[in-house]
Design a protein around this motif. Structure first.
Motif, PDB file in Angstrom:
ATOM      1  N   ARG A  97       0.863  -1.172   0.000  1.00  0.00           N
ATOM      2  CA  ARG A  97       0.000   0.000   0.000  1.00  0.00           C
ATOM      3  C   ARG A  97       0.905   1.230   0.000  1.00  0.00           C
ATOM      4  O   ARG A  97       1.570   1.524   0.999  1.00  0.00           O
ATOM      5  CB  ARG A  97      -0.908   0.001   1.215  1.00  0.00           C
ATOM      6  N   GLY A  98       0.942   1.911  -1.139  1.00  0.00           N
ATOM      7  CA  GLY A  98       1.916   2.977  -1.265  1.00  0.00           C
ATOM      8  C   GLY A  98       3.306   2.370  -1.307  1.00  0.00           C
ATOM      9  O   GLY A  98       3.606   1.519  -2.144  1.00  0.00           O
ATOM     10  N   ARG A  99       4.150   2.763  -0.362  1.00  0.00           N
ATOM     11  CA  ARG A  99       5.532   2.277  -0.350  1.00  0.00           C
ATOM     12  C   ARG A  99       5.816   1.354   0.829  1.00  0.00           C
ATOM     13  O   ARG A  99       6.971   1.089   1.149  1.00  0.00           O
ATOM     14  CB  ARG A  99       6.492   3.473  -0.318  1.00  0.00           C
ATOM     15  N   ARG A 100       4.762   0.878   1.493  1.00  0.00           N
ATOM     16  CA  ARG A 100       4.994  -0.009   2.624  1.00  0.00           C
ATOM     17  C   ARG A 100       4.112  -1.238   2.547  1.00  0.00           C
ATOM     18  O   ARG A 100       3.017  -1.217   1.973  1.00  0.00           O
ATOM     19  CB  ARG A 100       4.791   0.717   3.945  1.00  0.00           C
ATOM     20  N   SER A 101       4.607  -2.294   3.145  1.00  0.00           N
ATOM     21  CA  SER A 101       3.892  -3.570   3.119  1.00  0.00           C
ATOM     22  C   SER A 101       3.033  -3.736   4.354  1.00  0.00           C
ATOM     23  O   SER A 101       3.384  -3.288   5.449  1.00  0.00           O
ATOM     24  CB  SER A 101       4.886  -4.737   3.024  1.00  0.00           C
ATOM     25  N   VAL A 102       1.901  -4.406   4.165  1.00  0.00           N
ATOM     26  CA  VAL A 102       0.970  -4.723   5.244  1.00  0.00           C
ATOM     27  C   VAL A 102       0.589  -6.194   5.110  1.00  0.00           C
ATOM     28  O   VAL A 102       0.209  -6.638   4.017  1.00  0.00           O
ATOM     29  CB  VAL A 102      -0.291  -3.840   5.191  1.00  0.00           C
ATOM     30  N   ALA A 103       0.708  -6.952   6.185  1.00  0.00           N
ATOM     31  CA  ALA A 103       0.238  -8.335   6.189  1.00  0.00           C
ATOM     32  C   ALA A 103      -1.270  -8.332   6.433  1.00  0.00           C
ATOM     33  O   ALA A 103      -1.774  -7.512   7.197  1.00  0.00           O
ATOM     34  CB  ALA A 103       0.950  -9.132   7.269  1.00  0.00           C
ATOM     35  N   TYR A 104      -1.990  -9.236   5.770  1.00  0.00           N
ATOM     36  CA  TYR A 104      -3.445  -9.251   5.924  1.00  0.00           C
ATOM     37  C   TYR A 104      -3.964 -10.665   6.154  1.00  0.00           C
ATOM     38  O   TYR A 104      -3.405 -11.650   5.669  1.00  0.00           O
ATOM     39  CB  TYR A 104      -4.138  -8.643   4.702  1.00  0.00           C
ATOM     40  N   ALA A 105      -5.040 -10.736   6.938  1.00  0.00           N
ATOM     41  CA  ALA A 105      -5.791 -11.982   7.132  1.00  0.00           C
ATOM     42  C   ALA A 105      -7.261 -11.594   7.046  1.00  0.00           C
ATOM     43  O   ALA A 105      -7.724 -10.760   7.831  1.00  0.00           O
ATOM     44  CB  ALA A 105      -5.472 -12.620   8.472  1.00  0.00           C
ATOM     45  N   ALA A 106      -7.986 -12.180   6.107  1.00  0.00           N
ATOM     46  CA  ALA A 106      -9.341 -11.735   5.821  1.00  0.00           C
ATOM     47  C   ALA A 106     -10.298 -12.907   5.675  1.00  0.00           C
ATOM     48  O   ALA A 106     -10.068 -13.822   4.875  1.00  0.00           O
ATOM     49  CB  ALA A 106      -9.359 -10.898   4.537  1.00  0.00           C
ATOM     50  N   GLN A 107     -11.369 -12.882   6.446  1.00  0.00           N
ATOM     51  CA  GLN A 107     -12.432 -13.875   6.302  1.00  0.00           C
ATOM     52  C   GLN A 107     -13.350 -13.473   5.151  1.00  0.00           C
ATOM     53  O   GLN A 107     -13.516 -12.289   4.846  1.00  0.00           O
ATOM     54  CB  GLN A 107     -13.224 -13.984   7.603  1.00  0.00           C
ATOM     55  N   THR A 108     -13.953 -14.463   4.510  1.00  0.00           N
ATOM     56  CA  THR A 108     -14.718 -14.209   3.287  1.00  0.00           C
ATOM     57  C   THR A 108     -16.206 -14.499   3.437  1.00  0.00           C
ATOM     58  O   THR A 108     -16.914 -14.668   2.449  1.00  0.00           O
ATOM     59  CB  THR A 108     -14.162 -15.057   2.127  1.00  0.00           C
ATOM     60  N   GLY A 109     -16.702 -14.582   4.667  1.00  0.00           N
ATOM     61  CA  GLY A 109     -18.128 -14.796   4.872  1.00  0.00           C
ATOM     62  C   GLY A 109     -18.519 -16.228   5.139  1.00  0.00           C
ATOM     63  O   GLY A 109     -19.698 -16.522   5.348  1.00  0.00           O
ATOM     64  N   THR A 110     -17.541 -17.138   5.136  1.00  0.00           N
ATOM     65  CA  THR A 110     -17.822 -18.548   5.425  1.00  0.00           C
ATOM     66  C   THR A 110     -17.427 -18.877   6.865  1.00  0.00           C
ATOM     67  O   THR A 110     -16.719 -18.110   7.520  1.00  0.00           O
ATOM     68  CB  THR A 110     -17.042 -19.456   4.470  1.00  0.00           C
ATOM     69  N   ALA A 111     -17.875 -20.021   7.339  1.00  0.00           N
ATOM     70  CA  ALA A 111     -17.456 -20.483   8.663  1.00  0.00           C
ATOM     71  C   ALA A 111     -15.974 -20.813   8.627  1.00  0.00           C
ATOM     72  O   ALA A 111     -15.519 -21.554   7.751  1.00  0.00           O
ATOM     73  CB  ALA A 111     -18.273 -21.699   9.082  1.00  0.00           C
TER      74      ALA A 111
END
Length: 442
Positions: free
Chosen positions: A292-306
């Protein structure tokens, strides 16, 4: 596209390669075990490959990032690991640690070198120690599994990296083709694709795509930042629904923006990690690193499932990578709850949730959470930051789904709407209760 050897694959992924000069150690005629014919075998391997050992190590530029490269040549005694191989690999790791340069292993090996016996096998401990020291130093480590990657090097140098990339069609497995059970010899489990399906490899790419894949990963793994991740903007409804039950129905709407839409809107570039390294993959938990821009971000994202135990464990793995590399974490909450079937219980859903709770609680990097849909009980709360949580107008968070709460309280099913209101699960309720810090805007 064929893979002729170490220098070919180095030329494929890197420029300006400068090889390390590691003095050879005289280990006597026919090696440390005086294995009859070993010197002749090494000589033939050198003539065939043009190398003096099974590995070539040095520093090169991959895309825009300088990296230490460890490249195996299968033509030299099957890319096997001897004491001389260990010398070179240890030197490469020490240089990466000292200069804080990311390390990339381009592996093609049959495993340990029989002609050096236990001294060969002990190189795995030596390599594992160097990998651990590099992790502790917070220096990124990427492994590429070429054809073949088998034996102890898969179980140390390969699987021990932060991110593992498999080359399409490569043979990958702890057991090589000559030692695995005959009934399993051609099982797809022993392939890069099979290891990806089992949650042991993060992605599989074609050999010709390797330069761009490795370059992108090095960019993502290297752009650390101590600042918390920005809160994503809301992509759905601009204002909360009029009542609790309407809020729940809106969050369950199939037309509501999901995690993929939020991640695409938020990041300029992202790549995914996959699998819990315990044999499980949950496609409903998207984990990876984005720019994002010039820096990194780690992500963990649920998608609506159990969310399954594998999903919770993959999120834990992602956060631990972020901690090692100093990356802020963004979590997107959207689940009706943890998977509650018998398979989930057998796979350890309780311990998996507990591990995620404790990992976030103890995280040494900032974690930012946005609830983008359903916030269903502990399976949602486990992914949420305790002190940096926001919510979108079309989302909710509840101790449990209103229908289940109604059943627990032994109320009539007709009381679901009333129960939803009493649970105070709307974004405005959660803000007033101090559960969230704010409601995201468009």
């Amino acid at each position: 596209m064929a893979d002729p050897g170490a220098r070919w694959v180095i030329d494929l992924v890197a420029t300006d390669f400068d090889e390390f000069a590691v003095p050879a150690v005289d280990r006597g005629a026919d090696g440390p075990l005086a294995w009859a014919g070993y010197d002749a075998q090494r000589g033939a391997a050198a003539e065939r490959s043009g190398e003096t050992e099974s590995v070539v190590c040095g520093v090169g530029r991959v895309g825009g990032t300088r990296a230490v490269l460890i490249a195996f040549d299968f033509r030299f005694l099957g890319g096997s690991v001897g004491t001389g191989t260990g010398d070179r690999i240890e030197h490469a790791f020490a240089h990466a640690r000292r200069t804080r340069t990311p390390l990339v292993s381009l592996i093609a090996t049959g495993g340990s070198r029989m002609q050096e016996g236990m001294l060969s096998l002990r190189q795995l401990q030596r390599i594992a120690r160097q990998s651990t020291l590099l992790h502790e130093a917070g220096v990124p480590q990427l492994s590429v599994l070429r054809d073949p990657t088998t034996g102890g090097l898969w179980a140390s140098l390969g699987a021990g990296a932060d991110v593992v990339v498999g080359v399409a069609g490569a043979q990958v497995g702890f057991a090589g083709s000559r030692v695995r059970p005959s009934a399993d010899r051609d099982d797809p489990a022993y392939t890069a694709e099979g290891q990806f399906a089992g949650g042991h490899v993060d992605e599989v790419c074609e050999l010709e795509d390797l330069p761009s894949v490795v370059a992108e990963w090095l960019t993502l793994l290297s752009a650390s930042s101590p600042e918390p991740a920005d809160v994503p903007r809301a992509l759905g409804a601009g204002v909360p629904a009029a009542d609790g039950w309407s809020t729940v129905l809106g969050a369950r709407s199939p037309g509501r923006p999901r995690a993929d839409a939020y991640l695409d809107d938020y990041f300029d570039l992202r790549r995914a990690i996959s699998g819990d390294r315990c044999g499980g993959v949950d496609p409903g938990m998207l984990c990876g690193i984005g720019l994002r821009g010039r820096r990194s971000v780690a992500y963990a994202a649920q998608t609506g499932t159990a969310t399954t135990p594998a999903g919770f464990r993959t999120a834990v793995r992602l956060i631990r990578i972020a901690e090692r590399l100093g990356l802020p974490v963004l979590t997107l909450v959207d689940t009706p709850g943890a998977a509650n079937d018998a398979a989930a219980e057998r796979a350890g859903v309780g311990p998996a949730i507990a591990d995620l709770f404790s990992t976030i609680a103890a995280a040494r990097v900032p974690v930012t959470t946005l609830v983008i849909g359903e916030g269903g009980s502990g399976g949602a709360l486990a992914l949420a930051a305790p002190d940096r949580m926001w919510i979108t107008p079309d989302a909710y968070f509840s101790v449990i789904a209103p229908e289940l709460s109604t059943a627990i309280l032994k109320r009539s099913p007709d009381a679901v709407r009333e129960t939803a209101e009493q649970l105070r699960l709307r974004p405005t309720d959660l803000l007033e209760l101090g559960v969230v810090r704010g409601i995201a805007t468009r």
